[in-house]
Scaffold this active site. Structure first.
Site, PDB file in Angstrom:
ATOM      1  N   ASP A   1      -1.416   9.855  -6.828  1.00 47.71           N
ATOM      2  CA  ASP A   1      -0.031   9.434  -7.087  1.00 47.71           C
ATOM      3  C   ASP A   1       0.238   8.002  -6.624  1.00 47.71           C
ATOM      4  O   ASP A   1       1.313   7.458  -6.873  1.00 47.71           O
ATOM      5  CB  ASP A   1       0.965  10.406  -6.435  1.00 47.71           C
ATOM      6  CG  ASP A   1       0.769  10.525  -4.925  1.00 47.71           C
ATOM      7  OD1 ASP A   1       0.057   9.691  -4.328  1.00 47.71           O
ATOM      8  OD2 ASP A   1       1.337  11.475  -4.332  1.00 47.71           O
ATOM      9  N   GLY A   2      -0.732   7.403  -5.905  1.00 45.67           N
ATOM     10  CA  GLY A   2      -0.545   6.026  -5.452  1.00 45.67           C
ATOM     11  C   GLY A   2       0.445   5.879  -4.310  1.00 45.67           C
ATOM     12  O   GLY A   2       0.781   4.767  -3.896  1.00 45.67           O
TER      13      GLY A   2
ATOM     14  N   ASP B   1     -15.502  -0.408  -1.990  1.00 46.88           N
ATOM     15  CA  ASP B   1     -14.138  -0.862  -2.229  1.00 46.88           C
ATOM     16  C   ASP B   1     -13.400  -1.184  -0.931  1.00 46.88           C
ATOM     17  O   ASP B   1     -12.313  -1.752  -0.953  1.00 46.88           O
ATOM     18  CB  ASP B   1     -13.359   0.201  -3.026  1.00 46.88           C
ATOM     19  CG  ASP B   1     -12.115  -0.394  -3.671  1.00 46.88           C
ATOM     20  OD1 ASP B   1     -12.213  -1.503  -4.210  1.00 46.88           O
ATOM     21  OD2 ASP B   1     -11.052   0.243  -3.626  1.00 46.88           O
TER      22      ASP B   1
ATOM     23  N   ARG C   1       0.871  -5.280   3.554  1.00 48.29           N
ATOM     24  CA  ARG C   1      -0.363  -5.778   4.181  1.00 48.29           C
ATOM     25  C   ARG C   1      -0.624  -7.229   3.757  1.00 48.29           C
ATOM     26  O   ARG C   1      -0.437  -7.599   2.606  1.00 48.29           O
ATOM     27  CB  ARG C   1      -1.535  -4.899   3.763  1.00 48.29           C
ATOM     28  CG  ARG C   1      -2.848  -5.300   4.397  1.00 48.29           C
ATOM     29  CD  ARG C   1      -3.895  -4.220   4.228  1.00 48.29           C
ATOM     30  NE  ARG C   1      -4.256  -4.011   2.836  1.00 48.29           N
ATOM     31  CZ  ARG C   1      -4.977  -2.977   2.397  1.00 48.29           C
ATOM     32  NH1 ARG C   1      -5.382  -2.051   3.257  1.00 48.29           N
ATOM     33  NH2 ARG C   1      -5.290  -2.846   1.137  1.00 48.29           N
TER      34      ARG C   1
ATOM     35  N   ASP D   1      -8.514  -1.612   5.102  1.00 49.29           N
ATOM     36  CA  ASP D   1      -8.295  -0.186   4.827  1.00 49.29           C
ATOM     37  C   ASP D   1      -8.602   0.704   6.032  1.00 49.29           C
ATOM     38  O   ASP D   1      -9.746   1.078   6.267  1.00 49.29           O
ATOM     39  CB  ASP D   1      -9.093   0.276   3.599  1.00 49.29           C
ATOM     40  CG  ASP D   1      -8.386  -0.128   2.312  1.00 49.29           C
ATOM     41  OD1 ASP D   1      -7.171  -0.367   2.370  1.00 49.29           O
ATOM     42  OD2 ASP D   1      -9.040  -0.208   1.264  1.00 49.29           O
TER      43      ASP D   1
ATOM     44  N   LYS E   1       0.858  -1.186   0.000  1.00 49.29           N
ATOM     45  CA  LYS E   1       0.000   0.000   0.000  1.00 49.29           C
ATOM     46  C   LYS E   1       0.892   1.234   0.000  1.00 49.29           C
ATOM     47  O   LYS E   1       1.709   1.414   0.906  1.00 49.29           O
ATOM     48  CB  LYS E   1      -0.896  -0.012   1.243  1.00 49.29           C
ATOM     49  CG  LYS E   1      -1.936   1.094   1.280  1.00 49.29           C
ATOM     50  CD  LYS E   1      -2.895   0.867   2.440  1.00 49.29           C
ATOM     51  CE  LYS E   1      -3.965   1.941   2.478  1.00 49.29           C
ATOM     52  NZ  LYS E   1      -4.952   1.702   3.541  1.00 49.29           N
TER      53      LYS E   1
ATOM     54  N   ARG F   1     -12.965  -7.587  -3.152  1.00 48.44           N
ATOM     55  CA  ARG F   1     -13.906  -6.727  -2.432  1.00 48.44           C
ATOM     56  C   ARG F   1     -15.190  -6.579  -3.233  1.00 48.44           C
ATOM     57  O   ARG F   1     -15.263  -6.985  -4.393  1.00 48.44           O
ATOM     58  CB  ARG F   1     -13.298  -5.349  -2.217  1.00 48.44           C
ATOM     59  CG  ARG F   1     -11.827  -5.393  -1.783  1.00 48.44           C
ATOM     60  CD  ARG F   1     -11.203  -4.027  -1.838  1.00 48.44           C
ATOM     61  NE  ARG F   1      -9.770  -4.103  -1.606  1.00 48.44           N
ATOM     62  CZ  ARG F   1      -9.070  -3.146  -1.052  1.00 48.44           C
ATOM     63  NH1 ARG F   1      -9.642  -2.026  -0.661  1.00 48.44           N
ATOM     64  NH2 ARG F   1      -7.770  -3.269  -0.885  1.00 48.44           N
TER      65      ARG F   1
END
Length: 361
Positions: A17-18, A144, A68, A154, A5, A75
């Site tokens: 930008d991730g 999501d 992770r 998340d 992540k 999902r």
């Protein structure tokens, strides 16, 4: 599954930008580990790795990647994306792969798609009940962020409630209270409805009949949630679950709300017979006539309180990780009262209170 992540752009990054910043990755590391030790299904954090990059958000922050681990990263959003491709054969492959991977015992059942939906509903309802038991607020319960393996996933702007208020919200983007503490059941049912929409054509060729079957499952699960919530709250109050405890539970919660009492500590005070007698005098009169069960370690002594996490993050930004390591040890035993859990049991002072949390990706 192992996932990185904050490692950079993916086909799903849209205009982002991730990348991820260090603070929220530490938050996810600590809270996901705390959830695991609170006996709540969760993805796990294998590591947080600093990248040496500067990441531009509201301010310049150090970059980091969270490693992770999850049973699966499939999902509800995966199915929504798959259904948009309008390729029914490919979509059928996706759903059969998911069933075979997560619920292989039903793969050969002729009603496997409806059974699959029932299993997902059951897992999600039970998960929300477990969140509410410890005062956890996910913060962004969009489709999501709903794992089909039933794990909490998340931990962006999530937080734990200090003062009890059912309308509590922490996420900086949730201006209308959509994901508030009390709304979490409604949202999970909404998400499940969106999930079912993606494979109605596999449940029954007649869409009206398929919708009817799904609505029946959702209505049963709303009832299941209400019953499970009453059972969970009865256990928190050490009451016999066979009794009708709805009134005394609601009275207790109303007193907590009116007098702004701490959600975690008040249940421990009840167990130790330390409730404020002025506030709870009339309630205790009713309570003494109820059948009690033995304390079973159902209520945690410590949770990862927001001010503790923020304090750890602030120190980490200065290169000091001692508080992080200490708290990481403390959350290994959240149901035990010892010297280390006592240290983290206190409510925040006014100047320490956290009212908003942010997603760093």
């Amino acid at each position: 599954d192992i996932q990185l992540k904050g490692s950079g752009k993916t086909p799903y990054s849209r205009n982002g930008d991730g990348k991820a910043t260090l603070g929220p990755m530490i938050r996810e590391y600590l809270i996901s580990e705390a959830m695991h030790h609170l006996n709540i299904p969760s993805t796990r954090a294998l590591a947080v790795i600093t990248t040496g990059e500067n990441i531009y958000r509201e301010k310049i922050e150090p970059g980091a990647v969270l490693v992770r681990v999850a049973k699966s990263h499939l999902r509800v959003g995966t199915f929504q994306f798959g259904s948009l491709l309008k390729d029914t054969k490919e979509f059928e492959c996706l759903i059969n792969y998911t069933i075979k991977r997560l619920y292989p015992e039903i793969i050969n059942n002729e009603k496997k798609y409806l059974l699959f939906f029932n299993k997902i509903c059951d897992l999600q309802i039970n998960l929300i009940i477990k969140w509410m038991r410890v005062g956890f607020i996910h913060g962004v319960m969009n489709t999501d962020n709903m794992s089909l393996s039933g794990e909490t996933i998340d931990y962006g702007p999530c937080a734990f409630m200090d003062t009890y208020n059912p309308k509590t919200v922490f996420s900086s983007i949730d201006k209308m209270g959509r994901y508030s503490f009390e709304n979490q059941c409604k949202i999970v049912l909404w998400n499940l409805a969106r999930f079912a929409e993606t494979f109605l054509f596999l449940i029954d060729k007649d869409e009206k009949n398929a919708i009817k079957l799904i609505e029946e499952v959702l209505n049963k699960n709303k009832e299941k949630f209400d019953n499970a919530w009453l059972e969970m709250m009865s256990k928190k109050l050490n009451l016999d679950i066979k009794q009708n405890n709805k009134e005394i539970i609601n009275d207790f919660l109303n007193l907590m709300h009116v007098y702004k009492l701490d959600y975690t500590n008040t249940f421990i005070d009840l167990e130790k017979n330390k409730l404020d007698k002025k506030i709870f005098k009339d309630w205790l009169e009713k309570y003494k006539n109820k059948i009690k069960k033995e304390h079973t370690g159902f209520n945690p002594y410590i949770i990862p309180r927001n001010h503790i996490i923020e304090n750890i993050i602030n120190d980490s930004y200065k290169g000091n990780f001692s508080k992080l390591f200490e708290f990481n040890r403390a959350i290994l035993t959240p149901y035990e009262e010892n010297e280390i859990t006592k240290k983290y049991k206190k409510q925040p002072e006014d100047h320490e209170k956290v009212f908003e949390t942010f997603c760093g990706t």
